[in-house]
Motif scaffolding. Structure first.
Motif, PDB file in Angstrom:
ATOM      1  N   VAL A   1     146.365 -40.152  -7.827  1.00 17.84           N
ATOM      2  CA  VAL A   1     147.035 -40.279  -6.533  1.00 17.84           C
ATOM      3  C   VAL A   1     146.939 -41.710  -5.998  1.00 17.84           C
ATOM      4  CG1 VAL A   1     146.860 -39.589  -4.105  1.00 17.84           C
ATOM      5  CG2 VAL A   1     146.813 -37.853  -5.903  1.00 17.84           C
ATOM      6  N   ILE A   2     145.818 -42.392  -6.276  1.00 20.45           N
ATOM      7  CA  ILE A   2     145.642 -43.768  -5.782  1.00 20.45           C
ATOM      8  C   ILE A   2     146.248 -44.792  -6.742  1.00 20.45           C
ATOM      9  CG2 ILE A   2     143.929 -45.544  -5.249  1.00 20.45           C
ATOM     10  CD1 ILE A   2     142.089 -43.301  -4.254  1.00 20.45           C
ATOM     11  N   ALA A   3     145.955 -44.649  -8.035  1.00 17.76           N
ATOM     12  CA  ALA A   3     146.309 -45.695  -8.995  1.00 17.76           C
ATOM     13  C   ALA A   3     147.805 -45.813  -9.234  1.00 17.76           C
ATOM     14  CB  ALA A   3     145.594 -45.431 -10.321  1.00 17.76           C
ATOM     15  N   LEU A   4     148.541 -44.695  -9.278  1.00 16.18           N
ATOM     16  CA  LEU A   4     149.967 -44.779  -9.578  1.00 16.18           C
ATOM     17  C   LEU A   4     150.728 -45.622  -8.545  1.00 16.18           C
ATOM     18  CD1 LEU A   4     150.984 -41.262 -10.995  1.00 16.18           C
ATOM     19  CD2 LEU A   4     150.825 -43.429 -12.216  1.00 16.18           C
ATOM     20  N   PRO A   5     150.616 -45.328  -7.251  1.00 16.25           N
ATOM     21  CA  PRO A   5     151.353 -46.170  -6.298  1.00 16.25           C
ATOM     22  C   PRO A   5     150.823 -47.597  -6.216  1.00 16.25           C
ATOM     23  CG  PRO A   5     150.017 -44.538  -5.134  1.00 16.25           C
ATOM     24  CD  PRO A   5     149.982 -44.175  -6.575  1.00 16.25           C
ATOM     25  N   VAL A   6     149.488 -47.770  -6.262  1.00 19.03           N
ATOM     26  CA  VAL A   6     148.918 -49.116  -6.203  1.00 19.03           C
ATOM     27  C   VAL A   6     149.370 -49.931  -7.411  1.00 19.03           C
ATOM     28  CG1 VAL A   6     146.771 -50.439  -6.301  1.00 19.03           C
ATOM     29  CG2 VAL A   6     146.938 -48.446  -4.796  1.00 19.03           C
ATOM     30  N   GLY A   7     149.291 -49.333  -8.589  1.00 22.31           N
ATOM     31  CA  GLY A   7     149.710 -50.028  -9.804  1.00 22.31           C
ATOM     32  C   GLY A   7     151.182 -50.367  -9.810  1.00 22.31           C
ATOM     33  N   LYS A   8     151.994 -49.470  -9.317  1.00 22.55           N
ATOM     34  CA  LYS A   8     153.444 -49.700  -9.261  1.00 22.55           C
ATOM     35  C   LYS A   8     153.770 -50.912  -8.393  1.00 22.55           C
ATOM     36  CE  LYS A   8     157.786 -48.005  -9.823  1.00 22.55           C
ATOM     37  NZ  LYS A   8     158.405 -47.614 -11.093  1.00 22.55           N
ATOM     38  N   VAL A   9     153.152 -50.969  -7.217  1.00 24.16           N
ATOM     39  CA  VAL A   9     153.406 -52.082  -6.298  1.00 24.16           C
ATOM     40  C   VAL A   9     152.825 -53.379  -6.852  1.00 24.16           C
ATOM     41  CG1 VAL A   9     152.908 -52.994  -3.984  1.00 24.16           C
ATOM     42  CG2 VAL A   9     153.529 -50.576  -4.283  1.00 24.16           C
TER      43      VAL A   9
ATOM     44  N   ARG B   1     152.531 -54.321  -9.826  1.00 21.49           N
ATOM     45  CA  ARG B   1     153.351 -54.829 -10.936  1.00 21.49           C
ATOM     46  C   ARG B   1     154.751 -55.245 -10.469  1.00 21.49           C
ATOM     47  NH1 ARG B   1     152.281 -53.605 -16.199  1.00 21.49           N
ATOM     48  NH2 ARG B   1     154.422 -52.849 -16.564  1.00 21.49           N
ATOM     49  N   GLY B   2     154.931 -55.293  -9.154  1.00 23.59           N
ATOM     50  CA  GLY B   2     156.193 -55.770  -8.615  1.00 23.59           C
ATOM     51  C   GLY B   2     157.250 -54.694  -8.439  1.00 23.59           C
ATOM     52  N   GLY B   3     156.893 -53.452  -8.635  1.00 20.35           N
ATOM     53  CA  GLY B   3     157.840 -52.362  -8.475  1.00 20.35           C
ATOM     54  C   GLY B   3     157.878 -51.852  -7.045  1.00 20.35           C
ATOM     55  N   GLU B   4     158.807 -50.988  -6.762  1.00 25.47           N
ATOM     56  CA  GLU B   4     158.927 -50.379  -5.442  1.00 25.47           C
ATOM     57  C   GLU B   4     158.756 -48.869  -5.554  1.00 25.47           C
ATOM     58  OE1 GLU B   4     162.589 -51.393  -3.625  1.00 25.47           O
ATOM     59  OE2 GLU B   4     162.129 -53.540  -3.447  1.00 25.47           O
ATOM     60  N   LEU B   5     158.127 -48.293  -4.540  1.00 23.09           N
ATOM     61  CA  LEU B   5     157.974 -46.851  -4.507  1.00 23.09           C
ATOM     62  C   LEU B   5     159.301 -46.201  -4.136  1.00 23.09           C
ATOM     63  CD1 LEU B   5     154.541 -46.469  -2.655  1.00 23.09           C
ATOM     64  CD2 LEU B   5     154.977 -46.594  -5.115  1.00 23.09           C
ATOM     65  N   ASN B   6     159.545 -45.036  -4.716  1.00 22.24           N
ATOM     66  CA  ASN B   6     160.754 -44.297  -4.366  1.00 22.24           C
ATOM     67  C   ASN B   6     160.645 -43.774  -2.932  1.00 22.24           C
ATOM     68  OD1 ASN B   6     161.824 -44.611  -7.021  1.00 22.24           O
ATOM     69  ND2 ASN B   6     160.516 -42.905  -7.727  1.00 22.24           N
ATOM     70  N   SER B   7     161.762 -43.663  -2.276  1.00 23.20           N
ATOM     71  CA  SER B   7     161.776 -43.243  -0.874  1.00 23.20           C
ATOM     72  C   SER B   7     161.418 -41.769  -0.722  1.00 23.20           C
ATOM     73  CB  SER B   7     163.162 -43.480  -0.274  1.00 23.20           C
ATOM     74  OG  SER B   7     164.120 -42.634  -0.896  1.00 23.20           O
ATOM     75  N   GLY B   8     161.045 -41.383   0.492  1.00 19.75           N
ATOM     76  CA  GLY B   8     160.737 -39.984   0.768  1.00 19.75           C
ATOM     77  C   GLY B   8     161.924 -39.078   0.538  1.00 19.75           C
ATOM     78  N   SER B   9     163.130 -39.597   0.864  1.00 19.65           N
ATOM     79  CA  SER B   9     164.326 -38.781   0.636  1.00 19.65           C
ATOM     80  C   SER B   9     164.557 -38.544  -0.850  1.00 19.65           C
ATOM     81  CB  SER B   9     165.550 -39.464   1.261  1.00 19.65           C
ATOM     82  OG  SER B   9     165.756 -40.742   0.683  1.00 19.65           O
TER      83      SER B   9
END
Length: 542
Positions: free
Chosen positions: A212-220, A222-230
């Protein structure tokens, strides 16, 4: 319940078990009222009984194993499909917990069926449920180790930058090695198995938090963006040729398989301390935690995954979760998380072979399996373990695993064998209780009260729907031989063969669960079960 000749009295059997240090007198008395002497050592606390089911579910590895079932419906289908199905599955857990508290025995499902069913049907239905449950657990063992072999080989592929693709023969060879390793570990770790189950709680909780912590932190990072809530909660895809609504329904298969092992608590009943409380609580805690935590994990996965669902499904790693970790964390991060998943998946297989062996042993104790007198043996030399039952299960798993040599679609039939067989095994005793057993059902320490029958009704309807759902081809109508769902073929063969065997031969000698102690000589000749009116009145006069 039939009675063996020359069986010891309840007093004699309990005295022998107490002398051997197998159980507390209250647990032995509860088991004796169902006609069984204590043969296994009771050493599992309530937390450890919960740990058995929670460990076998292995939430993150199970999501990784089954995400290919829910990904075709897109992120919203994946997340809401889990949430919807897990609520209904929780109803099944509640219905099962009601019965497990009043009648905690290792062969619970087929024992309850025989107890509740109408006189004309009880032997045949009990026989069917026992075989369905046993083969369903075998299907679970096969699918866990098949997935584990794919995880191991996916790591090899990651280290070679996706340039390695294992052959079906390689997958099968790894699978066989894992099955044998699980058997050896299951036999010789009996004395520390409760501690292993406690450890499983911590490592499963750790991988959930880390994911739950590593996936979003790692994505950001590495220069990626999180998908929106919608996107996460509202975007529906359809990578199948089914209508979109039905593709969403098919996403239920992921939680159906993942939250499908809480009956393992029932099979550990005769090793549980204070079973009337420990077993039902283990069931509802494991099913409830899977519902909530699974929704959390899948929401995070949906927020960090590649928006192109087909790219993840068609990964060169042959394991979509490996691709999700790779996209968010890179090569080293993916290998690290996959390594932890592999450890947990191995522990899932270890816990599952323990639970499955108890069901096979209990069914052999009642004379229902071929060579029952051989497989019901308990090894006192190896700390009261059903060693022969474990070895028998391994042989069957190696044979069933030959499906790996055909293709992935055929191998997925192992998942379906687990789902369809177990849903029949779970639903039948609940239905029998509703149809015939209302007067016979007396609650134990755990009871859902006035909601008990409505809960049971919802559970039966859901199980019937899940059974039908498990038989649909996942990619669309008019499947080819490569895309066909062979659940109806495999399970149909199992059910037809089981009933043919019963009506031609087994009906002559299978008359239901067999008493291993003589209740009549010590309790006035009445066969009682825990909580029954007969038991209550007898206890009052004693």
């Amino acid at each position: 319940m039939s009675k063996n000749m020359d069986t010891p009295t309840a007093v004699e059997a309990n005295a022998a078990a107490e002398e051997a240090g197998l159980a507390d007198p209250n647990d032995m008395q509860l088991l004796a009222k169902m006609g069984y002497k204590q043969e296994l050592r009771r050493q599992y606390s309530t937390v450890q009984i919960f740990a058995v089911a929670f460990s076998i579910m292995g939430l993150v590895p199970s999501i990784a194993s089954t995400i290919a079932f829910s990904l075709p419906a897109g992120p919203a289908g994946m997340v809401w499909g889990w949430f919807t199905a897990s609520i209904f599955i929780f109803f099944v857990g509640l219905a099962m917990a009601d019965m497990a508290s009043g009648m905690p025995t290792a062969g619970g499902l087929y024992w309850w069926t025989h107890y509740f069913a109408g006189e004309k049907y009880k032997n045949a239905l009990s026989f069917l449920v026992g075989y369905s449950n046993t083969l369903g657990l075998i299907g679970g063992m096969c699918s866990v180790d098949y997935t584990l072999s794919l995880m191991l080989l996916a790591c090899v592929s990651i280290t070679r930058d996706g340039e390695y693709t294992p052959s079906n023969g390689t997958i099968y060879g790894v699978y066989v090695g894992l099955i044998i390793l699980h058997a050896v570990a299951g036999i010789f770790t009996g004395s520390i198995m409760p501690k292993i189950q406690t450890f499983c709680i911590y490592i499963n909780a750790a991988i959930i938090v880390a994911t739950v912590i590593a996936l979003p932190v790692g994505k950001v990072a590495r220069g990626g963006e999180l998908n929106s809530g919608s996107f996460v909660f509202g975007h529906v895809d359809n990578a199948t040729s089914w209508p979109t609504g039905w593709a969403f329904m098919l996403s239920f298969l992921a939680p159906i398989w993942s939250i499908g092992f809480f009956d393992s608590c029932v099979h550990m009943s005769e090793e549980a301390l204070h079973a009337a409380k420990a077993v039902p609580l283990g069931i509802i805690y494991s099913a409830g935690s899977a519902c909530v935590l699974g929704f959390l994990v899948l929401s995070v996965i949906a927020a960090t995954m590649n928006p192109d669902v087909t790219a993840t499904l068609g990964t060169v790693f042959r394991q979509p979760m490996a691709q999700i970790y790779f996209d968010a964390l890179g090569k080293q991060g993916a290998l690290g998380f996959m390594g932890v998943l592999i450890v947990i998946q191995f522990l899932i297989g270890l816990s599952l072979i323990v639970a499955a062996s108890r069901q096979a042993w209990a069914f052999s104790r009642d004379g229902a399996l071929p060579f029952s007198s051989y497989f019901r043996h308990i090894s006192k030399r190896i700390r009261y373990q059903p060693v022969r039952a474990i070895v028998g299960l391994v042989v069957i798993c190696i044979i069933f695993g030959l499906l790996c040599l055909i293709n992935a679609i055929a191998a997925n039939a192992l998942f379906s064998l687990f789902v369809a067989s177990n849903y029949v095994a779970w639903g039948t005793p609940i239905l029998c209780r509703l149809v015939w057993g209302n007067e016979r059902f007396v609650p134990g320490e755990f009871y859902t009260g006035r909601f008990s029958r409505p809960v049971a009704m919802v559970a039966v309807v859901w199980l019937a729907f899940g059974l039908v759902l498990s038989m649909f081809p996942s990619m669309g109508p008019n499947p080819t031989a490569m895309d066909m769902n062979y659940t109806i073929v495999i399970n149909g063969f199992v059910w037809v063969a089981c009933m043919t065997y019963y009506f031609l031969f087994a009906h002559k000698w299978y008359t239901g669960p067999k008493m291993t102690i003589d209740i009549s000589s010590s309790e006035g000749g009445s066969e009682t079960v825990p909580g029954s009116k007969e038991a209550g009145s007898k206890e009052a006069t004693d």
